[in-house]
Write an enzyme that holds these catalytic residues in place. Structure first.
Site, PDB file in Angstrom:
ATOM      1  N   ASP A 104       0.884  -1.166   0.000  1.00 44.95           N
ATOM      2  CA  ASP A 104       0.000   0.000   0.000  1.00 44.95           C
ATOM      3  C   ASP A 104       0.919   1.212   0.000  1.00 44.95           C
ATOM      4  O   ASP A 104       1.586   1.497   0.998  1.00 44.95           O
ATOM      5  CB  ASP A 104      -0.881  -0.015   1.258  1.00 44.95           C
ATOM      6  CG  ASP A 104      -1.761   1.225   1.375  1.00 44.95           C
ATOM      7  OD1 ASP A 104      -1.617   2.164   0.559  1.00 44.95           O
ATOM      8  OD2 ASP A 104      -2.590   1.269   2.307  1.00 44.95           O
ATOM      9  N   THR A 144      -4.019   2.135 -24.276  1.00 47.58           N
ATOM     10  CA  THR A 144      -4.249   1.130 -23.236  1.00 47.58           C
ATOM     11  C   THR A 144      -5.619   0.509 -23.497  1.00 47.58           C
ATOM     12  O   THR A 144      -6.389   1.019 -24.312  1.00 47.58           O
ATOM     13  CB  THR A 144      -4.256   1.774 -21.834  1.00 47.58           C
ATOM     14  OG1 THR A 144      -5.360   2.689 -21.756  1.00 47.58           O
ATOM     15  CG2 THR A 144      -2.953   2.498 -21.545  1.00 47.58           C
ATOM     16  N   TYR A 191      -5.939  15.394  -9.611  1.00 47.83           N
ATOM     17  CA  TYR A 191      -4.883  14.708 -10.364  1.00 47.83           C
ATOM     18  C   TYR A 191      -3.763  15.671 -10.721  1.00 47.83           C
ATOM     19  O   TYR A 191      -2.574  15.370 -10.530  1.00 47.83           O
ATOM     20  CB  TYR A 191      -5.495  14.095 -11.634  1.00 47.83           C
ATOM     21  CG  TYR A 191      -4.547  13.278 -12.463  1.00 47.83           C
ATOM     22  CD1 TYR A 191      -4.104  12.036 -12.038  1.00 47.83           C
ATOM     23  CD2 TYR A 191      -4.102  13.743 -13.704  1.00 47.83           C
ATOM     24  CE1 TYR A 191      -3.238  11.268 -12.809  1.00 47.83           C
ATOM     25  CE2 TYR A 191      -3.239  12.987 -14.486  1.00 47.83           C
ATOM     26  CZ  TYR A 191      -2.812  11.759 -14.033  1.00 47.83           C
ATOM     27  OH  TYR A 191      -1.956  10.998 -14.801  1.00 47.83           O
ATOM     28  N   THR A 236      -8.273   3.210 -23.357  1.00 50.88           N
ATOM     29  CA  THR A 236      -8.429   4.123 -24.499  1.00 50.88           C
ATOM     30  C   THR A 236      -8.940   3.405 -25.744  1.00 50.88           C
ATOM     31  O   THR A 236      -9.309   4.058 -26.724  1.00 50.88           O
ATOM     32  CB  THR A 236      -7.096   4.830 -24.832  1.00 50.88           C
ATOM     33  OG1 THR A 236      -6.109   3.856 -25.179  1.00 50.88           O
ATOM     34  CG2 THR A 236      -6.615   5.662 -23.660  1.00 50.88           C
ATOM     35  N   LYS A 238       0.161  15.579  -9.579  1.00 54.22           N
ATOM     36  CA  LYS A 238       1.226  15.373 -10.562  1.00 54.22           C
ATOM     37  C   LYS A 238       2.203  16.548 -10.609  1.00 54.22           C
ATOM     38  O   LYS A 238       3.394  16.357 -10.884  1.00 54.22           O
ATOM     39  CB  LYS A 238       0.626  15.098 -11.944  1.00 54.22           C
ATOM     40  CG  LYS A 238      -0.100  13.757 -12.040  1.00 54.22           C
ATOM     41  CD  LYS A 238       0.806  12.588 -11.668  1.00 54.22           C
ATOM     42  CE  LYS A 238       0.159  11.236 -11.846  1.00 54.22           C
ATOM     43  NZ  LYS A 238       1.053  10.118 -11.499  1.00 54.22           N
TER      44      LYS A 238
END
Length: 247
Positions: free
Chosen positions: A60, A187, A152, A190, A156
């Site tokens: 984790d 991926t 997000y 997508t 980032k």
């Protein structure tokens, strides 16, 4: 002779997706690889698929004790750590108005705290190895902003800053720290029918007129993990087909 011969690598989120591709290529290039993930079943399957040079350890990334155990187990099984790829991450796509504090904290816990804890806890092991390379997976969302991705993007951008701070601190120990900033990657997600048209439209906005193949990101991560990038540290490596150059 492999580009990572004799190296011990830890890849978070290594049980599937891009992490699994990184792990596969690292093994092919001679590294001993720890598949670090919360997904026990997938992680064990990935390690078994990759053979004796790979081992799964449940992790984790938000839990400090979990990191301590991982480093201890890795050293017992393979020896001191040379490479850490902080790959684990999540995305919450909501407007600021719709994003709850719980959403925000969960995103930053995994994407930001996980990177901090990983770097903190592998440091002593890399000192034992007398060298190291840490590759933090950020995003072009760590370079430029966009709507409906506030948690997000915040996480980032933080990865980018953490990378630079650690690069300066770790350099005297011969440990390099760099960040990778991918754009859209091909991926299974997508490729889904409900997003295919959107992805195709996005591809037309990219100067290279296509999205990235997964191996193109892995090859960059491999370069940074290897001794070929021995004088690169504290730097953002962008792989987005030129997209942010026209933003």
């Amino acid at each position: 002779m492999g580009r990572l011969d004799g190296k011990v690598a830890v890849i978070t989120g290594g049980a599937g997706g891009m992490g699994k591709i990184h792990a596969k290529v690292f093994v092919e290039e001679g590294a001993k690889v720890i598949i670090a993930d919360l997904g026990v079943s997938k992680g064990k399957d990935t390690a078994e698929e990759l053979g004796d040079q790979a081992k799964f350890i449940e992790l984790d990334v938000t839990d400090e004790e979990s990191w301590t155990r991982l480093v201890e187990e890795t050293e017992k099984h393979f020896g001191p750590i040379n490479i850490l790829v902080n790959n684990a991450g999540i995305v919450v796509s909501k407007s600021i108005e719709e994003t709850s504090l719980e959403d925000f904290r969960k995103t930053t816990a995994i994407n930001q705290d996980g990177v901090f804890l990983g770097m903190k806890h592998v440091l002593e092991s890399m000192k034992k190895a007398e060298s190291g390379s840490i590759v933090n997976i950020s995003s072009i969302a760590g370079i430029v902003g966009s709507a409906n991705n506030s948690a997000y993007i915040a996480s980032k951008f933080a990865v980018r800053g953490l990378t630079k701070a650690a690069a300066v601190e770790f350099a005297p120990h011969n440990i390099r720290v760099n960040s990778v900033h991918p754009g859209t990657i091909r991926t299974p997600m997508t490729e889904q029918e409900d997003v295919k048209e959107l992805v195709q439209a996005m591809a037309q906005m990219i100067p290279m007129k296509r999205i990235a193949e997964p191996i193109e990101i892995t090859n960059l991560v491999l370069y940074l993990a290897s001794d070929e990038s021995s004088y690169s540290t504290g730097t953002e490596f962008i792989a987005d087909g030129g997209l942010i150059q026209q933003m």
